[in-house]
Scaffold this motif. Structure first.
Motif, PDB file in Angstrom:
ATOM      1  N   GLU A  13       0.831  -1.206   0.000  1.00  0.00           N
ATOM      2  CA  GLU A  13       0.000   0.000   0.000  1.00  0.00           C
ATOM      3  C   GLU A  13       0.866   1.257   0.000  1.00  0.00           C
ATOM      4  N   ASN A  14       2.132   1.124   0.418  1.00  0.00           N
ATOM      5  CA  ASN A  14       3.078   2.243   0.384  1.00  0.00           C
ATOM      6  C   ASN A  14       4.491   1.666   0.320  1.00  0.00           C
ATOM      7  N   LYS A  15       5.478   2.516   0.239  1.00  0.00           N
ATOM      8  CA  LYS A  15       6.850   2.034   0.054  1.00  0.00           C
ATOM      9  C   LYS A  15       7.414   1.308   1.276  1.00  0.00           C
ATOM     10  N   TYR A  16       6.755   1.438   2.417  1.00  0.00           N
ATOM     11  CA  TYR A  16       7.215   0.776   3.630  1.00  0.00           C
ATOM     12  C   TYR A  16       6.550  -0.587   3.842  1.00  0.00           C
ATOM     13  N   ASP A  17       5.597  -0.896   3.036  1.00  0.00           N
ATOM     14  CA  ASP A  17       4.859  -2.154   3.139  1.00  0.00           C
ATOM     15  C   ASP A  17       5.567  -3.196   2.267  1.00  0.00           C
ATOM     16  N   THR A  18       6.448  -3.975   2.888  1.00  0.00           N
ATOM     17  CA  THR A  18       7.325  -4.861   2.118  1.00  0.00           C
ATOM     18  C   THR A  18       7.065  -6.350   2.350  1.00  0.00           C
ATOM     19  N   LEU A  19       5.968  -6.705   2.990  1.00  0.00           N
ATOM     20  CA  LEU A  19       5.709  -8.114   3.288  1.00  0.00           C
ATOM     21  C   LEU A  19       5.671  -8.958   2.019  1.00  0.00           C
ATOM     22  N   GLY A  20       4.993  -8.499   0.995  1.00  0.00           N
ATOM     23  CA  GLY A  20       4.915  -9.247  -0.256  1.00  0.00           C
ATOM     24  C   GLY A  20       6.281  -9.400  -0.914  1.00  0.00           C
ATOM     25  N   LEU A  21       7.070  -8.334  -0.889  1.00  0.00           N
ATOM     26  CA  LEU A  21       8.407  -8.372  -1.473  1.00  0.00           C
ATOM     27  C   LEU A  21       9.302  -9.348  -0.702  1.00  0.00           C
ATOM     28  N   GLU A  22       9.239  -9.302   0.614  1.00  0.00           N
ATOM     29  CA  GLU A  22      10.037 -10.205   1.430  1.00  0.00           C
ATOM     30  C   GLU A  22       9.628 -11.657   1.191  1.00  0.00           C
ATOM     31  N   ALA A  23       8.340 -11.898   1.069  1.00  0.00           N
ATOM     32  CA  ALA A  23       7.853 -13.253   0.809  1.00  0.00           C
ATOM     33  C   ALA A  23       8.311 -13.736  -0.568  1.00  0.00           C
ATOM     34  N   SER A  24       8.383 -12.828  -1.541  1.00  0.00           N
ATOM     35  CA  SER A  24       8.846 -13.245  -2.871  1.00  0.00           C
ATOM     36  C   SER A  24      10.335 -13.613  -2.836  1.00  0.00           C
ATOM     37  N   TYR A  25      11.133 -12.877  -2.060  1.00  0.00           N
ATOM     38  CA  TYR A  25      12.545 -13.247  -1.895  1.00  0.00           C
ATOM     39  C   TYR A  25      12.655 -14.628  -1.241  1.00  0.00           C
ATOM     40  N   LEU A  26      11.839 -14.853  -0.236  1.00  0.00           N
ATOM     41  CA  LEU A  26      11.836 -16.137   0.450  1.00  0.00           C
ATOM     42  C   LEU A  26      11.412 -17.256  -0.502  1.00  0.00           C
ATOM     43  N   ALA A  27      10.391 -17.013  -1.309  1.00  0.00           N
ATOM     44  CA  ALA A  27       9.937 -18.018  -2.266  1.00  0.00           C
ATOM     45  C   ALA A  27      11.041 -18.366  -3.259  1.00  0.00           C
ATOM     46  N   THR A  28      11.758 -17.363  -3.724  1.00  0.00           N
ATOM     47  CA  THR A  28      12.861 -17.594  -4.660  1.00  0.00           C
ATOM     48  C   THR A  28      13.957 -18.429  -4.001  1.00  0.00           C
ATOM     49  N   GLY A  29      14.299 -18.090  -2.790  1.00  0.00           N
ATOM     50  CA  GLY A  29      15.326 -18.842  -2.065  1.00  0.00           C
ATOM     51  C   GLY A  29      14.911 -20.286  -1.819  1.00  0.00           C
ATOM     52  N   GLN A  30      13.661 -20.480  -1.441  1.00  0.00           N
ATOM     53  CA  GLN A  30      13.172 -21.840  -1.194  1.00  0.00           C
ATOM     54  C   GLN A  30      13.139 -22.653  -2.488  1.00  0.00           C
ATOM     55  N   ALA A  31      12.786 -22.017  -3.589  1.00  0.00           N
ATOM     56  CA  ALA A  31      12.767 -22.711  -4.882  1.00  0.00           C
ATOM     57  C   ALA A  31      14.187 -23.126  -5.275  1.00  0.00           C
ATOM     58  N   ARG A  32      15.160 -22.259  -5.034  1.00  0.00           N
ATOM     59  CA  ARG A  32      16.562 -22.605  -5.325  1.00  0.00           C
ATOM     60  C   ARG A  32      17.030 -23.750  -4.443  1.00  0.00           C
ATOM     61  N   ARG A  33      16.642 -23.715  -3.190  1.00  0.00           N
ATOM     62  CA  ARG A  33      17.003 -24.789  -2.259  1.00  0.00           C
ATOM     63  C   ARG A  33      16.400 -26.114  -2.731  1.00  0.00           C
ATOM     64  N   ALA A  34      15.145 -26.088  -3.155  1.00  0.00           N
ATOM     65  CA  ALA A  34      14.493 -27.295  -3.653  1.00  0.00           C
ATOM     66  C   ALA A  34      15.219 -27.829  -4.891  1.00  0.00           C
ATOM     67  N   GLU A  35      15.642 -26.942  -5.772  1.00  0.00           N
ATOM     68  CA  GLU A  35      16.365 -27.367  -6.981  1.00  0.00           C
ATOM     69  C   GLU A  35      17.710 -27.998  -6.619  1.00  0.00           C
ATOM     70  N   THR A  36      18.408 -27.435  -5.659  1.00  0.00           N
ATOM     71  CA  THR A  36      19.682 -27.992  -5.215  1.00  0.00           C
ATOM     72  C   THR A  36      19.489 -29.383  -4.629  1.00  0.00           C
ATOM     73  N   ILE A  37      18.461 -29.550  -3.814  1.00  0.00           N
ATOM     74  CA  ILE A  37      18.178 -30.859  -3.223  1.00  0.00           C
ATOM     75  C   ILE A  37      17.800 -31.853  -4.314  1.00  0.00           C
ATOM     76  N   ALA A  38      17.014 -31.422  -5.298  1.00  0.00           N
ATOM     77  CA  ALA A  38      16.637 -32.305  -6.404  1.00  0.00           C
ATOM     78  C   ALA A  38      17.872 -32.767  -7.177  1.00  0.00           C
ATOM     79  N   GLN A  39      18.826 -31.874  -7.408  1.00  0.00           N
ATOM     80  CA  GLN A  39      20.060 -32.249  -8.104  1.00  0.00           C
ATOM     81  C   GLN A  39      20.873 -33.239  -7.269  1.00  0.00           C
ATOM     82  N   THR A  40      20.933 -33.002  -5.972  1.00  0.00           N
ATOM     83  CA  THR A  40      21.643 -33.917  -5.078  1.00  0.00           C
ATOM     84  C   THR A  40      20.987 -35.281  -5.091  1.00  0.00           C
ATOM     85  N   LEU A  41      19.665 -35.304  -5.023  1.00  0.00           N
ATOM     86  CA  LEU A  41      18.913 -36.560  -5.059  1.00  0.00           C
ATOM     87  C   LEU A  41      19.204 -37.330  -6.344  1.00  0.00           C
ATOM     88  N   ASN A  42      19.219 -36.633  -7.471  1.00  0.00           N
ATOM     89  CA  ASN A  42      19.527 -37.296  -8.742  1.00  0.00           C
ATOM     90  C   ASN A  42      20.937 -37.871  -8.748  1.00  0.00           C
TER      91      ASN A  42
END
Length: 160
Positions: free
Chosen positions: A40-69
């Motif tokens: 709603e304003n420039k100080y409201d960053t919950l969505g942005l922080e969650a998107s960073y977290l989602a990106t990090g978790q997706a990368r972590r999942a990809e790393t684990i998938a490669q290790t599993l393979n």
């Protein structure tokens, strides 16, 4: 101890870790895209922080998938004196004080402790200093590890 059972334990643990990472990525994605989290304003960053977290978790999942393979492709071969210790080896070492340790050498990314036949087994890769030092060694050879606390000497007692 049975190397095939150890390999199955590693695969099960990695599959469980992958499922958890994918669920965490999905939860973070849903949080990032939820309508209540639109800034709603420039100080409201919950969505942005969650998107960073989602990106990090997706990368972590990809790393684990490669290790599993990588671990799924591991061929468990019998120990050969000519080749020495290699991937898939189950090694027992002893330090100067007589403390014994069981090690299972495999592809990268699956450092964990497992239990089998009443023994603790450390899973490690050739990228770890101890794993790298074990490669090519034979029963009876000594390994010297340079640690922050000093030098540690280990003797290879057995290899399967």
């Amino acid at each position: 101890m049975n190397k095939t059972e150890l390999l199955n334990q590693v695969l099960e643990r990695l599959q469980s870790d992958l499922l958890q990472a994918r669920q965490a990525a999905q939860t973070a994605y849903e949080t990032a895209t939820h309508e209540e989290n639109i800034a709603e304003n420039k100080y409201d960053t919950l969505g942005l922080e969650a998107s960073y977290l989602a990106t990090g978790q997706a990368r972590r999942a990809e790393t684990i998938a490669q290790t599993l393979n990588s671990w799924k492709q591991l061929l468990l071969r019998p120990y050969s004196d000519q080749q020495g210790i290699g991937l898939g080896a189950l090694v027992e070492v002893s330090d100067d004080a007589g403390n014994r340790q069981h090690l299972f050498l495999g592809p990268n990314g699956a450092s964990m402790k497992l239990q089998q036949a009443g023994h603790s087994v450390q899973v490690l890769s050739p990228q770890a200093p101890l794993g790298r030092a074990l490669l090519g060694k034979q029963v009876g050879e000594e390994i010297t590890l340079q640690l922050a606390s000093g030098v540690q000497l280990l003797e290879v007692l057995s290899v399967d």
